[in-house]
Design a protein around this motif. Structure first.
Motif, mmCIF file in Angstrom:
data_model
loop_
_atom_site.group_PDB
_atom_site.id
_atom_site.type_symbol
_atom_site.label_atom_id
_atom_site.label_comp_id
_atom_site.label_asym_id
_atom_site.label_seq_id
_atom_site.Cartn_x
_atom_site.Cartn_y
_atom_site.Cartn_z
ATOM 1 N N GLU A 8 22.874 19.517 -14.279
ATOM 2 C CA GLU A 8 24.036 19.863 -13.451
ATOM 3 C C GLU A 8 25.195 20.144 -14.381
ATOM 4 N N ASP A 9 25.787 21.360 -14.255
ATOM 5 C CA ASP A 9 26.844 21.725 -15.194
ATOM 6 C C ASP A 9 28.192 21.095 -14.848
ATOM 7 N N ARG A 14 27.597 15.459 -12.163
ATOM 8 C CA ARG A 14 26.496 14.940 -12.980
ATOM 9 C C ARG A 14 26.665 13.448 -13.229
ATOM 10 N N THR A 52 17.736 19.686 -10.363
ATOM 11 C CA THR A 52 18.500 20.727 -11.038
ATOM 12 C C THR A 52 19.335 21.540 -10.068
ATOM 13 N N ASP A 53 20.511 21.962 -10.542
ATOM 14 C CA ASP A 53 21.329 22.912 -9.813
ATOM 15 C C ASP A 53 20.679 24.289 -9.918
ATOM 16 N N MET A 56 23.462 27.821 -13.232
ATOM 17 C CA MET A 56 23.743 27.097 -14.461
ATOM 18 C C MET A 56 24.302 28.058 -15.503
ATOM 19 N N GLN A 85 24.775 25.059 -3.991
ATOM 20 C CA GLN A 85 26.103 24.935 -3.399
ATOM 21 C C GLN A 85 26.171 25.604 -2.026
ATOM 22 N N LYS A 111 24.098 20.868 -1.856
ATOM 23 C CA LYS A 111 24.786 19.785 -2.552
ATOM 24 C C LYS A 111 25.520 18.862 -1.579
#
Length: 223
Positions: A8-9, A14, A52-53, A56, A85, A111
């Motif tokens: 997650e950026d 995160r 994971t998102d 990225m 998102q 999310k």
């Protein structure tokens, strides 16, 4: 306890996920901020599940999703939970399109669902256990996109609710609890759904895949 690799950026999200997962007894063995680090962390640590998102660095398009697909190809049956998102049905169908009932767990959640802590943790456990989990909002969008001129029009409002929950991967008991109806009623509505949509009523991931195939406009028997 699950050994988790998290990608997650967004630094705050995160850190929040690491704190949440650690608090309930899981071990985040790597928490990274881009797709390349994700691939390296999984190759090095072989986790029980990946979170994971979708978007990225560096391009913030679908790097996380592509990394997840690459990892699934390199590590068969690796459970992956993808977070997004926004509702992007193309991402969901790309992730789940090549899945079969023998594959490891897969999940696609918005999310916003992370804020529903119990639902998020339940989804994570089910993905780690080999099940499929799809965000209900994604299913609602797919239903709206596919309803015009399709057999979905024949479903009653309650049957559409049951269909959406089936696509989340819930069993009859869980659907009954979510809708506050009897399990016998769920069985009746499920039977009507499968009959009207000509779907295979098999349990587990095959049932989810059949629903997804229909929502994508495919022949479930060939999916």
């Amino acid at each position: 306890m699950l050994r988790i690799v998290l990608a997650e950026d967004a630094v705050l999200l995160r850190a929040g996920l690491v704190e949440l997962l650690s608090r309930v007894g899981h071990e985040v063995i790597a928490a990274v901020g881009d797709a390349e680090e994700l691939v390296r962390a999984v190759d090095a640590n072989r986790p029980d599940v990946v979170i994971t998102d979708v978007r990225m660095p560096p391009g913030f398009r679908d790097e996380g999703l592509r990394a997840a697909l690459e990892l699934r190809a390199r590590h068969p049956n690796l459970p992956v939970l993808v977070l997004s998102q926004y509702v992007a049905t193309a991402y969901a169908t790309q992730l789940l399109g090549g899945a079969s009932s023998a594959d490891g767990g897969l999940g696609y959640l918005l999310k916003d669902r992370v804020g529903e802590v119990s639902e998020f943790l339940d989804a994570l456990d089910r993905v780690a256990g080999g099940q499929m989990v799809i965000d209900p909002e994604v299913i609602r969008v797919l239903l709206r996109q596919r309803s015009a001129g399709t057999p979905l029009q024949r479903l009653t409002p309650r049957e559409r609710e049951v269909l959406a929950l089936m696509a989340e991967g819930l069993n009859n008991q869980s659907i009954a609890r979510r809708l506050t109806i009897t399990e016998a009623s769920v069985v009746k509505h499920s039977s009507n759904v499968f009959m009207k949509l000509d779907l295979d009523p098999s349990e587990g991931n095959r049932r989810v895949l059949a629903v997804l195939a229909h929502l994508r406009g495919e022949d479930p028997a060939q999916g």
